[in-house]
Write a protein that holds these residues in place. Structure first.
Motif, PDB file in Angstrom:
ATOM      1  N   TYR A 167      22.809  81.191  35.332  1.00  0.00           N
ATOM      2  CA  TYR A 167      23.909  82.134  35.166  1.00  0.00           C
ATOM      3  C   TYR A 167      23.568  83.263  34.200  1.00  0.00           C
ATOM      4  CZ  TYR A 167      26.689  78.628  37.576  1.00  0.00           C
ATOM      5  OH  TYR A 167      27.170  77.743  38.507  1.00  0.00           O
ATOM      6  N   ASP A 168      22.250  83.479  33.994  1.00  0.00           N
ATOM      7  CA  ASP A 168      21.768  84.595  33.173  1.00  0.00           C
ATOM      8  C   ASP A 168      22.375  84.586  31.773  1.00  0.00           C
ATOM      9  OD1 ASP A 168      20.238  85.561  35.337  1.00  0.00           O
ATOM     10  OD2 ASP A 168      21.993  86.603  36.140  1.00  0.00           O
ATOM     11  N   ALA A 169      22.587  83.392  31.227  1.00  0.00           N
ATOM     12  CA  ALA A 169      23.109  83.220  29.853  1.00  0.00           C
ATOM     13  C   ALA A 169      24.478  83.872  29.663  1.00  0.00           C
ATOM     14  CB  ALA A 169      22.121  83.769  28.831  1.00  0.00           C
ATOM     15  N   LYS A 170      25.243  83.990  30.742  1.00  0.00           N
ATOM     16  CA  LYS A 170      26.585  84.578  30.629  1.00  0.00           C
ATOM     17  C   LYS A 170      27.588  83.591  30.047  1.00  0.00           C
ATOM     18  CE  LYS A 170      25.983  87.862  34.435  1.00  0.00           C
ATOM     19  NZ  LYS A 170      26.464  88.278  35.775  1.00  0.00           N
ATOM     20  N   PHE A 171      27.307  82.298  30.178  1.00  0.00           N
ATOM     21  CA  PHE A 171      28.168  81.263  29.614  1.00  0.00           C
ATOM     22  C   PHE A 171      27.466  80.604  28.431  1.00  0.00           C
ATOM     23  CE2 PHE A 171      29.359  81.582  34.081  1.00  0.00           C
ATOM     24  CZ  PHE A 171      30.731  81.733  33.994  1.00  0.00           C
ATOM     25  N   HIS A 172      28.250  80.171  27.456  1.00  0.00           N
ATOM     26  CA  HIS A 172      27.682  79.468  26.311  1.00  0.00           C
ATOM     27  C   HIS A 172      27.245  78.063  26.732  1.00  0.00           C
ATOM     28  CE1 HIS A 172      28.881  82.453  23.313  1.00  0.00           C
ATOM     29  NE2 HIS A 172      30.009  82.570  23.968  1.00  0.00           N
ATOM     30  N   LEU A 173      26.212  77.571  26.073  1.00  0.00           N
ATOM     31  CA  LEU A 173      25.747  76.212  26.346  1.00  0.00           C
ATOM     32  C   LEU A 173      26.838  75.184  26.096  1.00  0.00           C
ATOM     33  CD1 LEU A 173      22.131  76.224  24.839  1.00  0.00           C
ATOM     34  CD2 LEU A 173      22.739  75.748  27.228  1.00  0.00           C
ATOM     35  N   SER A 174      27.592  75.371  25.012  1.00  0.00           N
ATOM     36  CA  SER A 174      28.652  74.410  24.690  1.00  0.00           C
ATOM     37  C   SER A 174      29.754  74.424  25.739  1.00  0.00           C
ATOM     38  CB  SER A 174      29.240  74.713  23.308  1.00  0.00           C
ATOM     39  OG  SER A 174      29.757  76.016  23.247  1.00  0.00           O
ATOM     40  N   GLY A 192      21.474  61.634  31.827  1.00  0.00           N
ATOM     41  CA  GLY A 192      20.512  60.697  31.260  1.00  0.00           C
ATOM     42  C   GLY A 192      20.871  60.293  29.842  1.00  0.00           C
ATOM     43  N   GLN A 193      19.942  59.687  29.172  1.00  0.00           N
ATOM     44  CA  GLN A 193      20.202  59.149  27.842  1.00  0.00           C
ATOM     45  C   GLN A 193      20.372  60.229  26.786  1.00  0.00           C
ATOM     46  OE1 GLN A 193      17.101  56.362  26.978  1.00  0.00           O
ATOM     47  NE2 GLN A 193      17.787  54.889  28.519  1.00  0.00           N
ATOM     48  N   GLN A 194      19.931  61.447  27.089  1.00  0.00           N
ATOM     49  CA  GLN A 194      20.008  62.525  26.102  1.00  0.00           C
ATOM     50  C   GLN A 194      21.430  63.089  26.062  1.00  0.00           C
ATOM     51  OE1 GLN A 194      17.457  63.566  23.966  1.00  0.00           O
ATOM     52  NE2 GLN A 194      19.202  64.536  23.020  1.00  0.00           N
ATOM     53  N   GLN A 195      22.287  62.507  25.227  1.00  0.00           N
ATOM     54  CA  GLN A 195      23.666  62.943  25.097  1.00  0.00           C
ATOM     55  C   GLN A 195      23.875  63.530  23.708  1.00  0.00           C
ATOM     56  OE1 GLN A 195      26.763  61.145  26.972  1.00  0.00           O
ATOM     57  NE2 GLN A 195      25.594  59.748  28.245  1.00  0.00           N
ATOM     58  N   VAL A 196      24.506  64.676  23.639  1.00  0.00           N
ATOM     59  CA  VAL A 196      24.744  65.361  22.378  1.00  0.00           C
ATOM     60  C   VAL A 196      26.243  65.538  22.200  1.00  0.00           C
ATOM     61  CG1 VAL A 196      24.307  67.447  21.016  1.00  0.00           C
ATOM     62  CG2 VAL A 196      22.550  66.585  22.580  1.00  0.00           C
ATOM     63  N   GLU A 197      26.763  65.028  21.102  1.00  0.00           N
ATOM     64  CA  GLU A 197      28.200  65.162  20.827  1.00  0.00           C
ATOM     65  C   GLU A 197      28.476  66.519  20.194  1.00  0.00           C
ATOM     66  OE1 GLU A 197      30.621  63.244  21.723  1.00  0.00           O
ATOM     67  OE2 GLU A 197      29.280  61.791  22.676  1.00  0.00           O
ATOM     68  N   ALA A 198      28.362  67.561  21.016  1.00  0.00           N
ATOM     69  CA  ALA A 198      28.545  68.919  20.494  1.00  0.00           C
ATOM     70  C   ALA A 198      30.004  69.318  20.413  1.00  0.00           C
ATOM     71  CB  ALA A 198      27.790  69.918  21.384  1.00  0.00           C
ATOM     72  N   ASN A 199      30.882  68.552  21.048  1.00  0.00           N
ATOM     73  CA  ASN A 199      32.296  68.945  21.087  1.00  0.00           C
ATOM     74  C   ASN A 199      32.970  68.826  19.732  1.00  0.00           C
ATOM     75  OD1 ASN A 199      31.847  66.096  21.573  1.00  0.00           O
ATOM     76  ND2 ASN A 199      34.050  65.908  21.838  1.00  0.00           N
ATOM     77  N   ILE A 200      32.366  68.107  18.794  1.00  0.00           N
ATOM     78  CA  ILE A 200      32.981  67.961  17.475  1.00  0.00           C
ATOM     79  C   ILE A 200      32.508  69.045  16.503  1.00  0.00           C
ATOM     80  CG2 ILE A 200      33.233  65.468  17.748  1.00  0.00           C
ATOM     81  CD1 ILE A 200      30.798  65.104  15.969  1.00  0.00           C
ATOM     82  N   LEU A 201      31.582  69.898  16.950  1.00  0.00           N
ATOM     83  CA  LEU A 201      31.039  70.945  16.103  1.00  0.00           C
ATOM     84  C   LEU A 201      31.722  72.282  16.393  1.00  0.00           C
ATOM     85  CD1 LEU A 201      27.223  70.152  16.460  1.00  0.00           C
ATOM     86  CD2 LEU A 201      28.665  69.624  14.497  1.00  0.00           C
ATOM     87  N   PRO A 202      31.705  73.198  15.428  1.00  0.00           N
ATOM     88  CA  PRO A 202      32.145  74.568  15.736  1.00  0.00           C
ATOM     89  C   PRO A 202      31.295  75.129  16.863  1.00  0.00           C
ATOM     90  CG  PRO A 202      31.907  74.257  13.368  1.00  0.00           C
ATOM     91  CD  PRO A 202      31.340  73.027  14.024  1.00  0.00           C
ATOM     92  N   PRO A 203      31.858  75.995  17.722  1.00  0.00           N
ATOM     93  CA  PRO A 203      31.129  76.479  18.903  1.00  0.00           C
ATOM     94  C   PRO A 203      29.738  77.019  18.611  1.00  0.00           C
ATOM     95  CG  PRO A 203      33.418  77.145  19.018  1.00  0.00           C
ATOM     96  CD  PRO A 203      33.226  76.507  17.671  1.00  0.00           C
ATOM     97  N   LEU A 205      27.685  76.342  16.097  1.00  0.00           N
ATOM     98  CA  LEU A 205      26.792  75.243  15.732  1.00  0.00           C
ATOM     99  C   LEU A 205      26.510  74.351  16.935  1.00  0.00           C
ATOM    100  CD1 LEU A 205      28.203  74.197  12.233  1.00  0.00           C
ATOM    101  CD2 LEU A 205      26.262  75.685  12.762  1.00  0.00           C
ATOM    102  N   ALA A 206      27.514  74.189  17.810  1.00  0.00           N
ATOM    103  CA  ALA A 206      27.317  73.386  19.014  1.00  0.00           C
ATOM    104  C   ALA A 206      26.246  74.008  19.902  1.00  0.00           C
ATOM    105  CB  ALA A 206      28.629  73.260  19.776  1.00  0.00           C
ATOM    106  N   ASP A 207      26.259  75.337  20.038  1.00  0.00           N
ATOM    107  CA  ASP A 207      25.238  76.021  20.829  1.00  0.00           C
ATOM    108  C   ASP A 207      23.848  75.799  20.234  1.00  0.00           C
ATOM    109  OD1 ASP A 207      26.797  76.959  22.846  1.00  0.00           O
ATOM    110  OD2 ASP A 207      26.489  79.082  22.423  1.00  0.00           O
TER     111      ASP A 207
END
Length: 223
Positions: A167-174, A192-203, A205-207
């Protein structure tokens, strides 16, 4: 408080009705999805700021912070009075200085007495912002059903990084991770096993956190 999701007069119900039958062009869906992402991003930022303010002023150690800031205010007022006195050669009698600091103390006592009411008002604003964030996220999910999710299932297995670049970096990773998490929770995608709890971080920092793991987060479709 007016919902950020209604800034262009299009709420979740209207989105759902409008998109039935896939009658809306895909480009328009992505445009609307980007708008909702901006709403969600802003609401999440605002919510985190309010929660930080609540923790600072009304948390477990808040009374000590109130006393500390009152002490700081005494120092600030005394410094300002001293500077004004030197700049304009103003000399106030002692009783006026005392009266000023007594008034300052009374204001502090009144604010402290209304601490519970201030805390309730802040909690109300937090609750309202929670609703705005959830509304924006729900609208993102509805729009993603007819756009982003179709792409993910068609291209799976696909990493979060590959989807971000698609999407050409139009959307944030978070934002992408949050939407895909809904599909994982619904059992339509596997991560897969690589899970990141980014939802608890400020946007922001989550990115940053997701950026280090996005290429390892592989989503597989089970549809």
């Amino acid at each position: 408080m007016a919902s950020v999701s209604k800034t262009d007069d299009l709420n979740a119900k209207n989105i759902q009705n409008k998109n039935l039958g896939n009658s809306t062009p895909r480009t328009e869906l992505y445009k609307q999805l980007k708008q909702r992402e901006n709403h969600w991003w802003q609401a999440r930022h605002h919510l985190i700021r309010l929660q930080e303010r609540q923790m600072f002023w009304f948390g477990d150690n808040s009374f000590m912070m109130w006393l500390l800031w009152q002490l700081v205010s005494y120092v600030v007022v005394a410094t300002v009075l001293m500077l004004l006195s030197r700049l304009f050669s103003i000399s106030l009698p002692l009783w006026q200085y005392v009266a000023l600091f007594v008034l300052q103390t009374l204001i502090f006592i009144i604010m402290l007495a209304f601490k519970g009411r201030l805390a309730n008002n802040l909690q109300r604003r937090i609750n309202e912002q929670e609703v705005l964030r959830e509304e924006a996220l729900n609208e993102m999910i509805i729009l993603a059903d007819d756009s982003l999710y179709l792409d993910v299932h068609a291209k799976a297995p696909i990493s979060l990084q590959a989807l971000y670049e698609h999407y050409d970096a139009k959307f944030h990773l978070s934002s992408l991770q949050c939407l895909l998490k809904k599909e994982v929770d619904a059992g339509r995608l596997l991560l897969g096993q690589q899970q990141v709890e980014a939802n608890i971080l400020p946007p922001d920092l989550a990115d940053d956190e997701l950026n280090a793991h996005a290429s390892e987060m592989i989503y597989r479709s089970i549809l």
